[in-house]
Design a protein around this motif. Sequence first.
Motif, PDB file in Angstrom:
ATOM      1  N   ALA A  13       0.278 -96.135 -45.118  1.00 19.64           N
ATOM      2  CA  ALA A  13       1.928 -95.817 -45.206  1.00 19.64           C
ATOM      3  C   ALA A  13       2.171 -94.503 -44.784  1.00 19.64           C
ATOM      4  N   LEU A  14       1.482 -93.648 -44.986  1.00 18.02           N
ATOM      5  CA  LEU A  14       1.598 -92.205 -44.354  1.00 18.02           C
ATOM      6  C   LEU A  14       1.676 -92.440 -42.686  1.00 18.02           C
ATOM      7  N   LYS A  15       0.616 -93.069 -42.238  1.00 19.11           N
ATOM      8  CA  LYS A  15       0.508 -93.184 -40.816  1.00 19.11           C
ATOM      9  C   LYS A  15       1.842 -93.775 -40.074  1.00 19.11           C
ATOM     10  N   VAL A  16       2.231 -94.935 -40.756  1.00 19.79           N
ATOM     11  CA  VAL A  16       3.698 -95.526 -40.271  1.00 19.79           C
ATOM     12  C   VAL A  16       4.692 -94.689 -40.541  1.00 19.79           C
ATOM     13  N   LEU A  17       4.929 -93.871 -41.564  1.00 23.48           N
ATOM     14  CA  LEU A  17       5.872 -93.029 -41.541  1.00 23.48           C
ATOM     15  C   LEU A  17       5.627 -91.968 -40.606  1.00 23.48           C
ATOM     16  N   LYS A  18       4.612 -91.383 -40.461  1.00 27.23           N
ATOM     17  CA  LYS A  18       4.700 -90.134 -39.385  1.00 27.23           C
ATOM     18  C   LYS A  18       5.080 -90.702 -37.941  1.00 27.23           C
ATOM     19  N   ARG A  19       4.387 -91.869 -37.675  1.00 28.45           N
ATOM     20  CA  ARG A  19       4.798 -92.549 -36.418  1.00 28.45           C
ATOM     21  C   ARG A  19       6.334 -92.621 -36.209  1.00 28.45           C
ATOM     22  N   GLN A  20       7.074 -93.265 -37.245  1.00 30.77           N
ATOM     23  CA  GLN A  20       8.420 -93.516 -37.195  1.00 30.77           C
ATOM     24  C   GLN A  20       9.259 -92.014 -37.113  1.00 30.77           C
ATOM     25  N   LEU A  21       8.633 -91.248 -37.729  1.00 29.71           N
ATOM     26  CA  LEU A  21       9.561 -89.665 -37.684  1.00 29.71           C
ATOM     27  C   LEU A  21       9.261 -89.317 -36.293  1.00 29.71           C
ATOM     28  N   GLN A  22       7.908 -89.523 -35.795  1.00 25.80           N
ATOM     29  CA  GLN A  22       7.772 -89.070 -34.191  1.00 25.80           C
ATOM     30  C   GLN A  22       8.960 -89.954 -33.191  1.00 25.80           C
TER      31      GLN A  22
END
Length: 68
Positions: A13-22
């Motif tokens: 979930a953190l990886k998905v969040l980081k990708r969306q923020l990027q």
Amino acid sequence: MDIKVTGNDIEKALKVLKRQLQKEGLFREIKQRSFYEKPSEKDKRKRREAQKKRLKALKSRRPIKKTD
């Protein structure tokens, strides 16, 4: 923005969040706002970004085929 955690997999979930923020450009904006940028430097940066964008658009066009 919603991130769903499935199966208690917080790392994913953190990886998905980081990708969306990027993708949204949040990290870039934080970096730019972390220090003062003179108006003249800001203009130069914007011109460089526009030039880079134009070149990228030109490269993505398909070359014209020559017919003999």
